[in-house]
Motif scaffolding. Structure first.
Motif, PDB file in Angstrom:
ATOM      1  N   THR A   1      25.019  25.196  21.943  1.00  0.00           N
ATOM      2  CA  THR A   1      23.954  26.164  21.699  1.00  0.00           C
ATOM      3  C   THR A   1      23.682  26.276  20.199  1.00  0.00           C
ATOM      4  O   THR A   1      24.508  25.872  19.382  1.00  0.00           O
ATOM      5  CB  THR A   1      24.318  27.566  22.233  1.00  0.00           C
ATOM      6  N   ASP A   2      22.531  26.830  19.849  1.00  0.00           N
ATOM      7  CA  ASP A   2      22.165  26.932  18.434  1.00  0.00           C
ATOM      8  C   ASP A   2      23.039  27.928  17.684  1.00  0.00           C
ATOM      9  O   ASP A   2      23.203  27.829  16.465  1.00  0.00           O
ATOM     10  CB  ASP A   2      20.687  27.299  18.271  1.00  0.00           C
TER      11      ASP A   2
ATOM     12  N   GLY B   1      23.394  32.091  22.455  1.00  0.00           N
ATOM     13  CA  GLY B   1      22.356  31.226  21.922  1.00  0.00           C
ATOM     14  C   GLY B   1      21.602  30.440  22.983  1.00  0.00           C
ATOM     15  O   GLY B   1      21.873  30.518  24.175  1.00  0.00           O
ATOM     16  N   THR B   2      20.658  29.646  22.499  1.00  0.00           N
ATOM     17  CA  THR B   2      19.856  28.776  23.360  1.00  0.00           C
ATOM     18  C   THR B   2      20.523  27.414  23.466  1.00  0.00           C
ATOM     19  O   THR B   2      20.965  26.854  22.461  1.00  0.00           O
ATOM     20  CB  THR B   2      18.445  28.602  22.775  1.00  0.00           C
ATOM     21  N   VAL B   3      20.610  26.890  24.679  1.00  0.00           N
ATOM     22  CA  VAL B   3      21.226  25.581  24.881  1.00  0.00           C
ATOM     23  C   VAL B   3      20.404  24.510  24.178  1.00  0.00           C
ATOM     24  O   VAL B   3      19.190  24.400  24.384  1.00  0.00           O
ATOM     25  CB  VAL B   3      21.360  25.251  26.381  1.00  0.00           C
ATOM     26  N   THR B   4      21.067  23.733  23.337  1.00  0.00           N
ATOM     27  CA  THR B   4      20.394  22.681  22.566  1.00  0.00           C
ATOM     28  C   THR B   4      20.793  21.273  22.983  1.00  0.00           C
ATOM     29  O   THR B   4      20.132  20.304  22.613  1.00  0.00           O
ATOM     30  CB  THR B   4      20.710  22.835  21.069  1.00  0.00           C
TER      31      THR B   4
ATOM     32  N   LYS C   1      27.990  21.915  27.108  1.00  0.00           N
ATOM     33  CA  LYS C   1      26.778  22.568  26.614  1.00  0.00           C
ATOM     34  C   LYS C   1      26.972  23.011  25.166  1.00  0.00           C
ATOM     35  O   LYS C   1      28.000  23.613  24.841  1.00  0.00           O
ATOM     36  CB  LYS C   1      26.422  23.792  27.462  1.00  0.00           C
TER      37      LYS C   1
ATOM     38  N   HIS D   1      30.631  25.108  23.395  1.00  0.00           N
ATOM     39  CA  HIS D   1      30.294  26.378  22.747  1.00  0.00           C
ATOM     40  C   HIS D   1      31.306  27.434  23.166  1.00  0.00           C
ATOM     41  O   HIS D   1      32.049  27.257  24.144  1.00  0.00           O
ATOM     42  CB  HIS D   1      28.877  26.834  23.111  1.00  0.00           C
TER      43      HIS D   1
END
Length: 251
Positions: free
Chosen positions: A75-76, A82-85, A73, A187
């Motif tokens: 993230t930003d 953070g948000t998973v990107t 995963k 991450h």
């Protein structure tokens, strides 16, 4: 309990001190949150008196981290907040693959800082600008030094690394780059700084329950002997860079 006059004397003594002391920052609150809490309790900052001028020099000295990363995963923010990107497979990554890839990240390397960082654009932190939805230009890759880097544990998708590096290094960028190098993504799940210059977490960092005038006076007084001069700190960096070159050549 200390008398009123005793507390005043301690406060005056604290005001007359010049130096630094280490604190233990719990997971969650930012460094700014911790400083605000200290100011509320003591009306002082972590660097006391002339010690505030020493902070930049201390931050440029070597530091150690233990971090838990998670493959699969991205993230930003490059961390768990953070948000998973992106989501990628990680089943193909072995411990040997991880250890072999770490060789690329030791010594003097180029590293691109994360967008979510304290670096500034037009006088404002990039992280603040991003949160406001404003356009942010990614900072170019810059030279950083990694003195040592090793795998402490590997239990897919989690992996634990021990890192010793110089100033300006981002562990979040390291973990993000590792994921890419291993044909996946990653991450930072957890991160703890175990050493900053001569201060270590186990020996010198004050736990929150000891953020009192009495304990801080003791910490600053004992920390005076630990603080290297500016010249000594520069020599430390030069010596460490020389050692990192030797490590890089050896690998």
């Amino acid at each position: 309990m200390a008398s009123s006059s005793g507390s005043v004397a301690l406060a005056e003594k604290l005001q007359g001190l010049n130096g630094l002391f280490a604190i233990h920052k719990k997971k969650g609150p930012t460094s700014a949150d911790v400083l605000n809490l200290l100011k509320t309790r003591l009306l002082k900052v972590v660097g006391i008196g002339k010690g505030t001028k020493m902070l930049s020099g201390m931050l440029s000295c070597s530091k150690k981290y233990t971090t838990i990363g998670e493959f699969g995963k991205a993230t930003d923010t490059f961390d768990a907040l953070g948000t998973v990107t992106e989501v990628q497979s990680y089943d193909h990554i072995t411990k040997d693959d991880l250890e072999s890839t770490l060789k690329k990240f030791r010594g003097n390397i180029m590293q691109t800082p994360p967008i979510y960082s304290a670096l500034k654009q037009n006088g404002q932190r990039l992280s603040c600008l991003v949160k406001k939805g404003e356009a942010v230009e990614a900072k170019p890759a810059r030279p950083v030094v990694v003195f040592s880097l090793s795998v402490q544990d590997y239990n897919p998708p989690l992996f634990t690394l021990n890192v010793e590096c110089g100033g300006g290094f981002y562990v979040r960028s390291l973990v993000n780059d590792l994921g890419k190098e291993l044909s996946s993504c990653a991450h930072v799940k957890e991160l703890i700084r175990t050493k900053q210059g001569p201060f270590t977490l186990d020996e010198h960092a004050l736990q929150e329950e000891k953020w009192t005038i009495v304990e801080i006076v003791k910490a600053v007084e004992s920390g005076v002997q630990l603080i290297p001069s500016e010249v000594a700190c520069k020599k430390l960096k030069i010596d460490s860079q020389d050692n990192s070159e030797q490590v890089k050549e050896a690998t």
